[in-house]
Design a protein around this motif. Structure first.
Motif, PDB file in Angstrom:
ATOM      1  N   VAL A  35     -12.139   3.433 -43.499  1.00 43.28           N
ATOM      2  CA  VAL A  35     -13.338   3.754 -44.279  1.00 43.28           C
ATOM      3  C   VAL A  35     -12.999   4.757 -45.373  1.00 43.28           C
ATOM      4  N   ARG A  36     -13.459   4.429 -46.585  1.00 41.60           N
ATOM      5  CA  ARG A  36     -13.381   5.398 -47.684  1.00 41.60           C
ATOM      6  C   ARG A  36     -14.570   6.343 -47.517  1.00 41.60           C
ATOM      7  N   VAL A  37     -14.266   7.613 -47.294  1.00 43.43           N
ATOM      8  CA  VAL A  37     -15.292   8.584 -46.926  1.00 43.43           C
ATOM      9  C   VAL A  37     -16.037   9.094 -48.168  1.00 43.43           C
ATOM     10  N   HIS A  38     -17.364   9.119 -48.097  1.00 41.56           N
ATOM     11  CA  HIS A  38     -18.179   9.678 -49.183  1.00 41.56           C
ATOM     12  C   HIS A  38     -18.740  11.048 -48.830  1.00 41.56           C
ATOM     13  N   ALA A  39     -18.991  11.292 -47.531  1.00 41.59           N
ATOM     14  CA  ALA A  39     -19.538  12.583 -47.106  1.00 41.59           C
ATOM     15  C   ALA A  39     -19.133  12.855 -45.662  1.00 41.59           C
ATOM     16  N   ILE A  40     -19.073  14.142 -45.317  1.00 40.85           N
ATOM     17  CA  ILE A  40     -18.590  14.586 -44.002  1.00 40.85           C
ATOM     18  C   ILE A  40     -19.559  15.646 -43.480  1.00 40.85           C
ATOM     19  N   GLY A  41     -20.085  15.423 -42.276  1.00 37.33           N
ATOM     20  CA  GLY A  41     -20.961  16.429 -41.671  1.00 37.33           C
ATOM     21  C   GLY A  41     -20.118  17.449 -40.923  1.00 37.33           C
ATOM     22  N   ILE A  42     -20.476  18.741 -41.033  1.00 30.78           N
ATOM     23  CA  ILE A  42     -19.690  19.720 -40.274  1.00 30.78           C
ATOM     24  C   ILE A  42     -20.470  20.183 -39.044  1.00 30.78           C
ATOM     25  N   ASP A  73     -17.647  13.764 -38.284  1.00 24.56           N
ATOM     26  CA  ASP A  73     -18.800  13.007 -38.782  1.00 24.56           C
ATOM     27  C   ASP A  73     -18.598  12.531 -40.216  1.00 24.56           C
ATOM     28  N   VAL A  74     -18.704  11.225 -40.418  1.00 25.87           N
ATOM     29  CA  VAL A  74     -18.493  10.678 -41.760  1.00 25.87           C
ATOM     30  C   VAL A  74     -19.551   9.634 -42.112  1.00 25.87           C
ATOM     31  N   SER A  75     -19.734   9.471 -43.415  1.00 29.04           N
ATOM     32  CA  SER A  75     -20.444   8.318 -43.948  1.00 29.04           C
ATOM     33  C   SER A  75     -19.624   7.808 -45.123  1.00 29.04           C
ATOM     34  N   GLY A  76     -19.503   6.494 -45.225  1.00 27.57           N
ATOM     35  CA  GLY A  76     -18.672   5.945 -46.295  1.00 27.57           C
ATOM     36  C   GLY A  76     -18.757   4.430 -46.350  1.00 27.57           C
ATOM     37  N   VAL A  77     -17.734   3.842 -46.958  1.00 26.17           N
ATOM     38  CA  VAL A  77     -17.719   2.401 -47.204  1.00 26.17           C
ATOM     39  C   VAL A  77     -16.461   1.799 -46.583  1.00 26.17           C
ATOM     40  N   GLY A 126     -31.549   3.225 -47.724  1.00 31.79           N
ATOM     41  CA  GLY A 126     -32.571   4.200 -48.114  1.00 31.79           C
ATOM     42  C   GLY A 126     -32.204   5.626 -47.744  1.00 31.79           C
ATOM     43  N   ILE A 127     -31.065   5.789 -47.082  1.00 38.68           N
ATOM     44  CA  ILE A 127     -30.576   7.144 -46.798  1.00 38.68           C
ATOM     45  C   ILE A 127     -29.234   7.284 -47.488  1.00 38.68           C
ATOM     46  N   ASP A 128     -29.028   8.393 -48.189  1.00 41.74           N
ATOM     47  CA  ASP A 128     -27.755   8.551 -48.903  1.00 41.74           C
ATOM     48  C   ASP A 128     -26.646   8.968 -47.930  1.00 41.74           C
ATOM     49  N   HIS A 129     -25.415   8.952 -48.442  1.00 42.05           N
ATOM     50  CA  HIS A 129     -24.262   9.276 -47.584  1.00 42.05           C
ATOM     51  C   HIS A 129     -24.346  10.706 -47.038  1.00 42.05           C
ATOM     52  N   ILE A 130     -24.907  11.626 -47.825  1.00 42.37           N
ATOM     53  CA  ILE A 130     -24.994  13.020 -47.368  1.00 42.37           C
ATOM     54  C   ILE A 130     -25.847  13.110 -46.106  1.00 42.37           C
ATOM     55  N   GLN A 326     -30.525  25.884 -41.570  1.00 40.19           N
ATOM     56  CA  GLN A 326     -31.657  24.973 -41.404  1.00 40.19           C
ATOM     57  C   GLN A 326     -31.150  23.560 -41.602  1.00 40.19           C
ATOM     58  N   GLY A 327     -30.932  22.850 -40.483  1.00 46.46           N
ATOM     59  CA  GLY A 327     -30.375  21.509 -40.570  1.00 46.46           C
ATOM     60  C   GLY A 327     -28.857  21.551 -40.587  1.00 46.46           C
ATOM     61  N   LYS A 328     -28.260  20.805 -41.498  1.00 47.46           N
ATOM     62  CA  LYS A 328     -26.811  20.557 -41.447  1.00 47.46           C
ATOM     63  C   LYS A 328     -26.125  20.911 -42.762  1.00 47.46           C
ATOM     64  N   ILE A 329     -24.851  21.277 -42.629  1.00 46.20           N
ATOM     65  CA  ILE A 329     -23.980  21.526 -43.800  1.00 46.20           C
ATOM     66  C   ILE A 329     -23.090  20.281 -43.969  1.00 46.20           C
ATOM     67  N   VAL A 330     -22.954  19.831 -45.218  1.00 44.41           N
ATOM     68  CA  VAL A 330     -22.221  18.585 -45.477  1.00 44.41           C
ATOM     69  C   VAL A 330     -21.194  18.806 -46.588  1.00 44.41           C
ATOM     70  N   LEU A 331     -20.022  18.173 -46.403  1.00 44.49           N
ATOM     71  CA  LEU A 331     -18.978  18.146 -47.436  1.00 44.49           C
ATOM     72  C   LEU A 331     -19.094  16.823 -48.195  1.00 44.49           C
ATOM     73  N   THR A 332     -18.914  16.878 -49.504  1.00 39.99           N
ATOM     74  CA  THR A 332     -18.968  15.644 -50.302  1.00 39.99           C
ATOM     75  C   THR A 332     -17.574  15.319 -50.822  1.00 39.99           C
ATOM     76  N   VAL A 333     -17.259  14.031 -50.881  1.00 37.90           N
ATOM     77  CA  VAL A 333     -15.933  13.587 -51.282  1.00 37.90           C
ATOM     78  C   VAL A 333     -16.033  12.895 -52.637  1.00 37.90           C
TER      79      VAL A 333
END
Length: 333
Positions: A35-42, A73-77, A126-130, A326-333
Motif C-alpha cells: 500500500v502506498r501510504v497517504h496518512a498514518i495515525g499515531i 495505523d495507515v490509510s492509502g491506496v 466520503g472519509i478522507d485518508h486523514i 482531543q481525538g487523534k494526531i495524524v501524520l500526512t505523507v
C-alpha cells in the motif's frame, strides 16, 4: 534495492530519535497488500516502542533489531496485490491497523507498507485518508472491548476470556473520554443504546456533548468516583494502578474494563461482585470493515486533534507528550 522515505529509530529515546530517512521498500509476500501510504495515525504503542517499552518489566521487553520503523495505523491506496489475495485490487483505497500486536513489524511511518490482506478494510467513501488513518487502533480497541472481541487469543494477564457486556439501557462511564479510544467508545456505547457519562478536562465538555455524551464530569473539578454510583460499566481508557478507584461506582454484577495494565484490586472487585476484564487489541480487517460502515454513515465520527507531515514525526510525538488531546494526531505523507 528500491528506496522510500520513512521514519526510523536507531536507538530508543525521546522524540528526537525519530529520523526521517531513506529505507528499503517493503517486500510484497503472498497473501499481502503493498500500500502506498497517504496518512498514518499515531497511537500510544508508537511511543512505548520509541522509548524501549520502559513501562514493562525488563523480562517482557521485546528484543527488536534496529533500525525500526514504528507505527501501525495507515490509510492509502493499494499499489500491488500478493498471490492468493481476494477482495482487493490495485487502486483500491484501504485502511488498516497493520500486524498488531507483532512488535516491530508494523512499520507504518513510511511511504509504503506491506501487510497481510486480512489486516485491511476498504476505506469508507466520503472519509478522507486523514480521518481513515486515525480510526483503526482506537476504533478496534473500543470495538473489541465493548462490542465484539473477534479473536481467541488468551490474555496472559487474566484467567478468563474478555467478554463485552450488553450496553442497551445501561449506565456507562468512559474515563479519558476525549482521547482516541475514549471519544470512539462514547459514540459506540451511544450507538448501542447506553446512557453515557464522559470524564475529561473541562475544555472537552462541548465536544463530548456534541458526540453524544449524556453527562459530563470535569475531573479537574471533582473526582468522578465521588459523584457517580450504580454504574453498569466503566471503560477506563487510562487504566493503570489507579483504576481500582472506580470499583465503588459500579453496581454488583457490573464491570470495569481498564485499557492499560496495572489493575491490582482483585480482592475488592471479587467482594463487590464486579467483573474486571481487559484485552489486547488485535488487527482485524473484518471488524474494521464494520467500523468503516459506521464511519461512512456518519454514525461515528473520528475527531482530529492535529496533523503533521511524516518528516515532522518528532513534533507529532511532542504534541502527544503534552497531553489533553482531543481525538487523534495524524501524520500526512
Amino acid at each position: 534495492m528500491e528506496q522510500m522515505k520513512a521514519i526510523r529509530l536507531h536507538a530508543y529515546g525521546g522524540p528526537e530519535v525519530l529520523r526521517y530517512e531513506d529505507a528499503p521498500m517493503p517486500e510484497l509476500k503472498d497473501g499481502q497488500l503493498l500500500v502506498r501510504v497517504h496518512a498514518i495515525g499515531i497511537n500510544p504503542p508508537d511511543w512505548y516502542l520509541r522509548e524501549g517499552y520502559k513501562m514493562l518489566p525488563p523480562e517482557w521487553r521485546p528484543n527488536i533489531p534496529f533500525p525500526i520503523i514504528p507505527g501501525t495505523d495507515v490509510s492509502g491506496v493499494v499499489a500491488a496485490v500478493g498471490k492468493g489475495v481476494q477482495g482487493f485490487s490495485a487502486g483500491d483505497e484501504v485502511f488498516s491497523m497493520v500486524r498488531f500486536p507483532s512488535v516491530g513489524e508494523s512499520a507504518a511511518y513510511a511511504e509504503f507498507v506491506a501487510a497481510p490482506a486480512s489486516d485491511f478494510a476498504h476505506k469508507p467513501a466520503g472519509i478522507d485518508h486523514i480521518h481513515a488513518a486515525a480510526a483503526p487502533m482506537a476504533g478496534l480497541t473500543a470495538w473489541q472491548f465493548l462490542i465484539e472481541l473477534g479473536h481467541d487469543v488468551q490474555n496472559p494477564l487474566q484467567a478468563h476470556k474478555h467478554h463485552p457486556v450488553p450496553l442497551n439501557g445501561k449506565k456507562v462511564l468512559v474515563n479519558g473520554a476525549a482521547g482516541g479510544v475514549g471519544h470512539l467508545a462514547v459514540q459506540l456505547a451511544k450507538w448501542k443504546g447506553a446512557h453515557v457519562i464522559a470524564v475529561a478536562s473541562g475544555k472537552h465538555e462541548a465536544f463530548l456533548h456534541s458526540i453524544g455524551a449524556d453527562e459530563f464530569i470535569d475531573y479537574t473539578k471533582q473526582a468522578p468516583e465521588a459523584v457517580v454510583q450504580d454504574l453498569d460499566l466503566v471503560l477506563d481508557t487510562l487504566g493503570g494502578p489507579h483504576t481500582g478507584r472506580f470499583l465503588k461506582t459500579i453496581k454488583r454484577g457490573g464491570a470495569l474494563f481498564p485499557v492499560f495494565l496495572g489493575f491490582s484490586d482483585a480482592e475488592e472487585a471479587a467482594q463487590r461482585g464486579i467483573i474486571v476484564s481487559s484485552t489486547q487489541v488485535r488487527s482485524n480487517g473484518t471488524q474494521l470493515e464494520e467500523f468503516g460502515r459506521l464511519l461512512a454513515a456518519g454514525t461515528i465520527n473520528v475527531a482530529i486533534d492535529s496533523t503533521f507531515p511524516l518528516a515532522d514525526a518528532q513534533k507529532a510525538h511532542e504534541r502527544a507528550a503534552n497531553g489533553h488531546i482531543q481525538g487523534k494526531i495524524v501524520l500526512t505523507v
